[in-house]
Scaffold this motif. Sequence first.
Motif, PDB file in Angstrom:
ATOM      1  N   ARG A  84      -8.226  -1.990  22.504  1.00 36.92           N
ATOM      2  CA  ARG A  84      -7.737  -2.080  21.186  1.00 36.92           C
ATOM      3  C   ARG A  84      -8.922  -1.899  20.391  1.00 36.92           C
ATOM      4  N   THR A  85      -9.435  -0.880  19.945  1.00 42.14           N
ATOM      5  CA  THR A  85     -10.592  -0.849  18.911  1.00 42.14           C
ATOM      6  C   THR A  85     -10.143  -0.403  17.558  1.00 42.14           C
ATOM      7  N   GLY A  86      -8.884  -0.440  17.446  1.00 43.64           N
ATOM      8  CA  GLY A  86      -8.549  -0.058  16.023  1.00 43.64           C
ATOM      9  C   GLY A  86      -6.962   0.086  16.097  1.00 43.64           C
ATOM     10  N   SER A  87      -6.218   0.237  14.894  1.00 42.54           N
ATOM     11  CA  SER A  87      -5.023   0.188  14.531  1.00 42.54           C
ATOM     12  C   SER A  87      -4.752   1.690  14.161  1.00 42.54           C
ATOM     13  N   SER A  88      -3.532   2.426  14.701  1.00 43.80           N
ATOM     14  CA  SER A  88      -3.120   3.634  14.472  1.00 43.80           C
ATOM     15  C   SER A  88      -1.817   3.615  13.771  1.00 43.80           C
ATOM     16  N   LEU A  89      -1.386   4.569  12.950  1.00 33.16           N
ATOM     17  CA  LEU A  89      -0.145   4.609  12.113  1.00 33.16           C
ATOM     18  C   LEU A  89       0.595   5.474  13.169  1.00 33.16           C
ATOM     19  N   PRO A  90       2.113   5.261  12.770  1.00 31.87           N
ATOM     20  CA  PRO A  90       2.979   6.117  13.801  1.00 31.87           C
ATOM     21  C   PRO A  90       2.904   7.576  13.483  1.00 31.87           C
ATOM     22  N   LYS A  91       3.174   8.294  14.231  1.00 29.15           N
ATOM     23  CA  LYS A  91       3.038   9.982  13.734  1.00 29.15           C
ATOM     24  C   LYS A  91       4.241  10.198  12.550  1.00 29.15           C
ATOM     25  N   GLY A  92       3.938  10.961  11.830  1.00 33.64           N
ATOM     26  CA  GLY A  92       4.707  11.503  10.895  1.00 33.64           C
ATOM     27  C   GLY A  92       4.701  10.577   9.507  1.00 33.64           C
ATOM     28  N   LEU A  93       4.073   9.443   9.432  1.00 36.46           N
ATOM     29  CA  LEU A  93       3.771   8.653   8.371  1.00 36.46           C
ATOM     30  C   LEU A  93       2.600   8.898   7.402  1.00 36.46           C
ATOM     31  N   ALA A 153      -1.227   8.312   2.698  1.00 38.23           N
ATOM     32  CA  ALA A 153      -1.156   8.134   1.089  1.00 38.23           C
ATOM     33  C   ALA A 153      -0.138   7.068   0.682  1.00 38.23           C
ATOM     34  N   LEU A 154       1.229   7.356   1.224  1.00 35.49           N
ATOM     35  CA  LEU A 154       2.429   6.484   0.870  1.00 35.49           C
ATOM     36  C   LEU A 154       2.115   5.240   1.369  1.00 35.49           C
ATOM     37  N   VAL A 155       1.465   4.853   2.563  1.00 34.04           N
ATOM     38  CA  VAL A 155       1.255   3.537   2.991  1.00 34.04           C
ATOM     39  C   VAL A 155       0.483   2.627   2.100  1.00 34.04           C
ATOM     40  N   PHE A 156      -0.678   3.556   1.741  1.00 38.91           N
ATOM     41  CA  PHE A 156      -1.455   2.975   0.833  1.00 38.91           C
ATOM     42  C   PHE A 156      -1.161   2.580  -0.402  1.00 38.91           C
ATOM     43  N   ILE A 213       1.307  -1.441  -4.485  1.00 35.24           N
ATOM     44  CA  ILE A 213       2.383  -2.000  -5.236  1.00 35.24           C
ATOM     45  C   ILE A 213       2.724  -3.517  -4.913  1.00 35.24           C
ATOM     46  N   GLY A 214       2.719  -3.697  -3.526  1.00 32.85           N
ATOM     47  CA  GLY A 214       3.100  -5.002  -3.084  1.00 32.85           C
ATOM     48  C   GLY A 214       2.068  -6.048  -3.516  1.00 32.85           C
ATOM     49  N   GLY A 215       0.544  -5.592  -3.470  1.00 34.78           N
ATOM     50  CA  GLY A 215      -0.355  -6.523  -4.105  1.00 34.78           C
ATOM     51  C   GLY A 215      -0.068  -6.896  -5.559  1.00 34.78           C
ATOM     52  N   LEU A 216       0.185  -5.648  -6.263  1.00 34.91           N
ATOM     53  CA  LEU A 216       0.517  -6.060  -7.660  1.00 34.91           C
ATOM     54  C   LEU A 216       1.457  -7.343  -7.825  1.00 34.91           C
ATOM     55  N   VAL A 217       2.636  -6.845  -7.077  1.00 34.32           N
ATOM     56  CA  VAL A 217       3.965  -7.908  -7.300  1.00 34.32           C
ATOM     57  C   VAL A 217       3.614  -9.211  -6.831  1.00 34.32           C
ATOM     58  N   VAL A 218       2.639  -9.330  -5.782  1.00 33.95           N
ATOM     59  CA  VAL A 218       2.137 -10.726  -5.270  1.00 33.95           C
ATOM     60  C   VAL A 218       1.492 -11.585  -6.548  1.00 33.95           C
ATOM     61  N   VAL A 219       0.460 -10.577  -7.068  1.00 33.84           N
ATOM     62  CA  VAL A 219      -0.185 -11.080  -8.047  1.00 33.84           C
ATOM     63  C   VAL A 219       0.586 -11.582  -9.523  1.00 33.84           C
ATOM     64  N   ALA A 220       1.615 -10.690  -9.747  1.00 36.28           N
ATOM     65  CA  ALA A 220       2.581 -11.245 -10.810  1.00 36.28           C
ATOM     66  C   ALA A 220       3.324 -12.495 -10.453  1.00 36.28           C
ATOM     67  N   LEU A 221       3.684 -12.687  -9.356  1.00 37.48           N
ATOM     68  CA  LEU A 221       4.322 -13.802  -8.965  1.00 37.48           C
ATOM     69  C   LEU A 221       3.303 -15.180  -9.209  1.00 37.48           C
ATOM     70  N   LEU A 222       2.262 -14.769  -8.644  1.00 32.35           N
ATOM     71  CA  LEU A 222       1.238 -16.053  -8.782  1.00 32.35           C
ATOM     72  C   LEU A 222       1.320 -16.359 -10.298  1.00 32.35           C
ATOM     73  N   VAL A 223       0.906 -15.316 -10.889  1.00 32.47           N
ATOM     74  CA  VAL A 223       0.762 -15.533 -12.479  1.00 32.47           C
ATOM     75  C   VAL A 223       2.009 -16.192 -13.054  1.00 32.47           C
ATOM     76  N   VAL A 224       3.301 -15.919 -12.702  1.00 34.60           N
ATOM     77  CA  VAL A 224       4.328 -16.650 -13.277  1.00 34.60           C
ATOM     78  C   VAL A 224       4.350 -18.157 -12.966  1.00 34.60           C
ATOM     79  N   LEU A 225       4.321 -18.260 -11.492  1.00 32.40           N
ATOM     80  CA  LEU A 225       4.107 -19.796 -11.077  1.00 32.40           C
ATOM     81  C   LEU A 225       2.879 -20.593 -11.711  1.00 32.40           C
ATOM     82  N   ILE A 226       1.819 -20.184 -12.072  1.00 36.52           N
ATOM     83  CA  ILE A 226       1.137 -20.719 -12.674  1.00 36.52           C
ATOM     84  C   ILE A 226       1.331 -21.276 -14.152  1.00 36.52           C
ATOM     85  N   LEU A 227       1.881 -20.218 -14.777  1.00 33.28           N
ATOM     86  CA  LEU A 227       2.360 -20.588 -16.104  1.00 33.28           C
ATOM     87  C   LEU A 227       3.065 -21.521 -16.007  1.00 33.28           C
TER      88      LEU A 227
END
Length: 266
Positions: A123-132, A135-138, A143-157
């Motif tokens: 187990r020297t590293g992780s690999s993506l399934p074939k056909g994925l 660029a789409l994963v990244f 997008i998921g990171g931006l959603v989490v940051v937005a939720l944190l801002v809403v909770l703080i406010l």
Amino acid sequence: MQTIGERLEEARKKRGISLRDAAEATKIRGDYLQKFEGNQFDIGLTEIYTRGFLRTYCNHLKLPADRIMADYAALSHGETKPRTSSREVYGRVEVTAAPADGAEPNAPAAEPATAGRGPSRARTGSSLPKGLDPALVFKGLKIGGLVVVALLVVLILKAVFSGSGSPAAKSGTTGGKAVGPTIGLVALRPVTVTVRVMNADDTKGAVLFAGAVVPGETKIVPRPGAVFIETNAAENLMLEINGTQKNLGEMLGAGRREGKLPAPQP
């Protein structure tokens, strides 16, 4: 010279009451009263409760409470702390099996091979399934990171705006700590207290605190100036001012349940 315990026991017997009767009248546990009469003042409570119970018992027996409290302070009990049970911390113990004959001690165990597939891949590293598409994963992770940051801002406010109307903000406290001079409310027995601002014309002003105080907790109330204190049982309430505790009943006088506390000295 009689000890404190001897004076307590003698006064109780002269009044013809039992420990049970005294406990019911003072609302103090009978084993605490028995220890007081035996000159045992380490009852497992903080010093302020021990002193408060002892003073209440003296007042119930019609003894000079101030003189007995001075004798108690001379016993050097004023700085003692309740005993706390010691806890033994056990560390984690790792148990390893004895090596087989011919094997080297501490040799790493061989990774089991999967039947029919040969040795498993390291187990020297992780690999993506074939056909994925990477660029789409990244893009999805971004997008998921931006959603989490937005939720944190809403909770703080939300926390900031909802906290602006909390009782702590209205009572002049910051981060749970009162700003400026304060009064500590400490109950010897359950008591209801109301603290108000005293206006310049000696009328009652805004409420600084209103509610019940129970033994084991301390209510910190701001003291912006002179305040007016009302309670249903003044003898059950201790005021902590500048690190010193005073019984409200003794400050107000016998039978009084309310009174004015002057402004703190600059």
